[in-house]
Design an enzyme around this catalytic site. Structure first.
Site, PDB file in Angstrom:
ATOM      1  N   TYR A 172       0.863  -1.198   0.000  1.00  0.00           N
ATOM      2  CA  TYR A 172       0.000   0.000   0.000  1.00  0.00           C
ATOM      3  C   TYR A 172       0.891   1.237   0.000  1.00  0.00           C
ATOM      4  O   TYR A 172       1.894   1.301   0.727  1.00  0.00           O
ATOM      5  CB  TYR A 172      -0.907   0.013   1.227  1.00  0.00           C
ATOM      6  N   GLU A 232      -3.339   7.624  -3.998  1.00  0.00           N
ATOM      7  CA  GLU A 232      -3.284   6.309  -3.356  1.00  0.00           C
ATOM      8  C   GLU A 232      -3.080   5.234  -4.410  1.00  0.00           C
ATOM      9  O   GLU A 232      -3.785   5.206  -5.420  1.00  0.00           O
ATOM     10  CB  GLU A 232      -4.589   6.053  -2.591  1.00  0.00           C
TER      11      GLU A 232
END
Length: 390
Positions: free
Chosen positions: A109, A197
């Protein structure tokens, strides 16, 4: 302002982030054609909506052939996809992203967000990708790596290397991670983003880094100087109430309650919503009419609140400084007379020209409920909604 995954990937690719080859499809036949363009092997078909959790909701599937891609696209296009982020309304699927399947060896992530506490851009990363950041923070907080970027120097290369080491990357992957992190930072900085993101950022079987999914959000107040970003806006994915308010220059956030709020000032709006909850009700919106509100602007605020069919009472709470209570009162009376309101209206005025404002409300001959204090206004709004709700 949010954008779609394929738009975010196109932006990040321009800045140097590696992404899988893919193309947009608007029909089942086009999805099949895109799959054949990608070589005819396994591909991934993804619903393009402004929400995370698409996979859990059935909006993402690995298709082994172009025919399978067409069949899945036919079942998905036109469907309303409900995820844990969309609420009950869901989001309509009108486009798909078809991309080549990737051999995944590891998922990570990577996110860039605005940390309001430190007033800095913060990098948040984890060795565990494919999960929402909120879930990671709750289930495995120790896996999160946080790094603050000093605005005076920007992202320094050693910070990107430290991040790569913290995620367990070695060898050529460190250099690739540095490239990805620096590219994301430049995209964030140069386009006035509020979030970038990549989830998941994967290491392939061949050892390369690729962004399999991407999200970007932008500062709405900066769109006037980012026309290429503003052009990516998809109104069909927005809350229609918020879209209507934005078009009329009002600050509005839709909520799930049934008491519509017309207020000036963000702090007063937050306090009003708190008092409504304390009184046993639930606000339907956050609407700030701002300073210098004319009667016409107040009337437009009423129209905006009434775009929500759940609203059963409207609470007008004004503390006038730059505003004037008589202007607001004239707007309330004008709205009640021109819009043929079917819901009760509670009015609480305080500040500049308050006596004149109260006189206008009192002598209007309209069945307006008045209050002197915020607590009293909240109580009366909750009491007024109950007969309507029943």
């Amino acid at each position: 302002m949010d954008i779609h995954e394929h738009q975010a990937k196109e932006i990040l690719a321009r800045f140097g982030v590696p992404v899988p080859p893919g193309a947009l499809a608007w029909s089942p036949e086009q999805a099949e054609y895109r799959a054949r363009e990608l070589g005819g092997g396994p591909c991934v078909v993804k619903a393009q909506i402004h929400s995370g959790g698409r996979g859990e909701a059935g909006g993402v599937r690995v298709c082994k052939s172009p025919d399978a891609a067409r069949e899945f696209a036919a079942a998905l296009l036109g469907r309303t996809l409900v995820t844990r982020q969309t609420g009950e309304r869901g989001r309509s699927v009108d486009r798909l992203w078809v991309e080549a399947a990737t051999d995944i060896a590891q998922e990570m992530y990577l996110g860039f967000v605005l940390d309001r506490k430190s007033e800095r851009i913060m990098i948040v990363a984890s060795r565990h990708g494919g999960m929402e950041i909120e879930d990671l923070a709750e289930t495995d907080p120790d896996s999160l790596v946080r790094m603050v970027i000093d605005p005076a120097t920007g992202l320094v290369e050693y910070q990107a290397r430290e991040l790569a080491f913290a995620l367990g990357l070695t060898g050529p992957q460190v250099a690739q991670m540095v490239q990805v992190v620096r590219a994301c930072y430049r995209a964030y900085r140069d386009l006035d983003a509020t979030m970038v993101e990549i989830n998941p950022l994967v290491v392939t079987g061949a050892g390369d880094l690729i962004a399999l999914d991407a999200k970007m959000s932008f500062d709405t107040n900066a769109l006037f100087r980012r026309r290429e970003v503003a052009a990516l806006r998809d109104r069909a994915q927005e809350d229609p109430r918020e879209s209507y308010a934005h078009d009329h220059g009002l600050a509005y956030v839709g909520l799930d309650g049934d008491i519509g709020c017309i207020i000036n000032g963000a702090g007063l709006a937050m306090a009003t919503m708190d008092m409504i909850k304390i009184a046993g009700g639930a606000p339907a919106n956050f609407l700030d009419i701002g300073g210098g509100a004319s009667p016409e602007r107040v009337c437009q605020a009423f129209r905006t609140v009434l775009t929500d069919p759940k609203v059963k009472v409207i609470l007008v709470n004004i503390f006038a400084g730059i505003n004037r209570c008589d202007w607001v009162a004239e707007g309330v009376v004008q709205a009640c007379r021109t819009l043929d309101l079917k819901v009760p209206v509670v009015v609480r005025l305080s500040g500049t020209n308050v006596e004149e404002g109260r006189r206008i409300v009192r002598e209007s001959g309209l069945p307006l409920v008045t209050a002197d204090t915020l607590a009293e206004a909240a109580d009366r709004a909750v009491a007024a909604r109950e007969p309507v709700a029943a």
